[in-house]
Motif scaffolding. Structure first.
Motif, mmCIF file in Angstrom:
data_model
loop_
_atom_site.group_PDB
_atom_site.id
_atom_site.type_symbol
_atom_site.label_atom_id
_atom_site.label_comp_id
_atom_site.label_asym_id
_atom_site.label_seq_id
_atom_site.Cartn_x
_atom_site.Cartn_y
_atom_site.Cartn_z
ATOM 1 N N LEU A 5 188.415 33.552 65.164
ATOM 2 C CA LEU A 5 188.769 34.885 65.663
ATOM 3 C C LEU A 5 187.669 35.447 66.558
ATOM 4 O O LEU A 5 187.950 36.067 67.589
ATOM 5 C CB LEU A 5 189.027 35.835 64.492
ATOM 6 C CG LEU A 5 190.341 35.652 63.750
ATOM 7 C CD1 LEU A 5 190.362 36.508 62.498
ATOM 8 C CD2 LEU A 5 191.517 35.975 64.641
ATOM 9 N N HIS A 6 186.422 35.217 66.164
ATOM 10 C CA HIS A 6 185.312 35.694 66.983
ATOM 11 C C HIS A 6 185.313 34.992 68.341
ATOM 12 O O HIS A 6 185.096 35.618 69.377
ATOM 13 C CB HIS A 6 183.998 35.477 66.249
ATOM 14 C CG HIS A 6 182.859 36.220 66.850
ATOM 15 N ND1 HIS A 6 181.590 36.129 66.374
ATOM 16 C CD2 HIS A 6 182.777 37.063 67.903
ATOM 17 C CE1 HIS A 6 180.791 36.881 67.107
ATOM 18 N NE2 HIS A 6 181.488 37.455 68.036
ATOM 19 N N LEU A 43 178.646 36.384 72.776
ATOM 20 C CA LEU A 43 178.383 34.945 72.874
ATOM 21 C C LEU A 43 177.238 34.532 71.955
ATOM 22 O O LEU A 43 177.314 33.504 71.280
ATOM 23 C CB LEU A 43 178.073 34.560 74.322
ATOM 24 C CG LEU A 43 179.263 34.488 75.257
ATOM 25 C CD1 LEU A 43 178.791 34.396 76.704
ATOM 26 C CD2 LEU A 43 180.150 33.312 74.906
ATOM 27 N N ASP A 44 176.180 35.334 71.928
ATOM 28 C CA ASP A 44 175.054 35.019 71.053
ATOM 29 C C ASP A 44 175.478 35.063 69.585
ATOM 30 O O ASP A 44 175.127 34.174 68.809
ATOM 31 C CB ASP A 44 173.897 35.985 71.298
ATOM 32 C CG ASP A 44 172.724 35.684 70.380
ATOM 33 O OD1 ASP A 44 172.196 34.553 70.443
ATOM 34 O OD2 ASP A 44 172.350 36.569 69.599
ATOM 35 N N ARG A 49 173.114 32.852 67.624
ATOM 36 C CA ARG A 49 172.396 33.763 66.731
ATOM 37 C C ARG A 49 170.888 33.765 67.015
ATOM 38 O O ARG A 49 170.068 33.821 66.102
ATOM 39 C CB ARG A 49 172.651 33.433 65.266
ATOM 40 C CG ARG A 49 174.037 33.696 64.802
ATOM 41 C CD ARG A 49 174.119 35.084 64.276
ATOM 42 N NE ARG A 49 175.459 35.318 63.718
ATOM 43 C CZ ARG A 49 175.898 36.504 63.473
ATOM 44 N NH1 ARG A 49 175.155 37.541 63.691
ATOM 45 N NH2 ARG A 49 177.108 36.678 63.011
ATOM 46 N N LEU A 50 170.526 33.689 68.301
ATOM 47 C CA LEU A 50 169.116 33.748 68.682
ATOM 48 C C LEU A 50 168.531 35.136 68.448
ATOM 49 O O LEU A 50 167.352 35.266 68.131
ATOM 50 C CB LEU A 50 168.938 33.356 70.146
ATOM 51 C CG LEU A 50 169.200 31.886 70.492
ATOM 52 C CD1 LEU A 50 169.090 31.674 71.992
ATOM 53 C CD2 LEU A 50 168.228 30.990 69.753
ATOM 54 N N VAL A 51 169.348 36.152 68.633
ATOM 55 C CA VAL A 51 168.906 37.529 68.458
ATOM 56 C C VAL A 51 169.607 38.084 67.220
ATOM 57 O O VAL A 51 170.817 37.902 67.047
ATOM 58 C CB VAL A 51 169.255 38.380 69.702
ATOM 59 C CG1 VAL A 51 168.839 39.821 69.517
ATOM 60 C CG2 VAL A 51 168.605 37.786 70.949
ATOM 61 N N ALA A 52 168.869 38.741 66.370
ATOM 62 C CA ALA A 52 169.445 39.320 65.153
ATOM 63 C C ALA A 52 170.460 40.407 65.520
ATOM 64 O O ALA A 52 170.268 41.143 66.496
ATOM 65 C CB ALA A 52 168.345 39.905 64.283
#
Length: 175
Positions: A5-6, A43-44, A49-52
């Protein structure tokens, strides 16, 4: 299922960003920058998940405030050469930034763990958060539909529909 879904939520957001970039009838670069920022955050969150999520949320909220200041009555001088964008579209973009910030934070929580904690008396904050996120997403989608009905330009309609669908898909993914 949540990851799917994301990922599906990214497609309408990308289409909406392209529609905004293709709209040469108005000078709306702040809206385009906000749209690209939302897309990069999505997208991250979906891929790397590079940025919290809390940092994405802070950046999205700061961007919403900057966009409101820029498009406010004193933030920019209106001239005949550069007409002001529609108020509804400006509000929609700002609310979209806020909705994406909330969804960034909400998607970091595991709804099953929250339900388990609530069942064992350890607090029910996760269930309340999910209810608020879903309610906010539905309100944003309803606002999108309202503006969609009133919009006259095809690119505005496409952008409104894409953002509304994207927020709903992200809200569904957070459940």
């Amino acid at each position: 299922m949540a990851e799917l879904l994301h990922a599906w939520a990214i497609a309408p957001a990308a289409i909406g960003a392209c529609c905004l970039a293709a709209d040469r009838g108005r000078a709306r670069w702040p809206d385009a920058a906000a749209s690209v920022l939302m897309l990069v955050a999505m997208l991250d969150a979906a891929l790397t998940r590079l940025v919290a999520p809390v940092y994405w949320a802070a950046l999205l909220i700061a961007s919403a405030m900057a966009l409101a200041a820029w498009q406010g009555p004193r933030g920019r001088r209106a001239s005949a050469a550069q007409p002001r964008p529609g108020t509804g579209m400006a509000v929609h973009t700002g609310l979209g930034l806020i909705a994406m910030a909330a969804l960034q934070l909400g998607m970091g929580h595991d709804p099953l763990a929250a339900a388990s904690a609530a069942a064992h008396g350890h607090g029910g904050g996760g269930a309340v958060l999910m209810t608020l996120l879903l309610g906010g997403a539905l309100a944003y989608a309803a606002f999108s539909v309202l503006l969609l009905v009133r919009a006259h330009r095809p690119l505005d309609r496409a952008q409104l529909a894409c953002m509304g669908v994207s927020v709903l898909l992200m809200a569904a993914a957070s459940l």
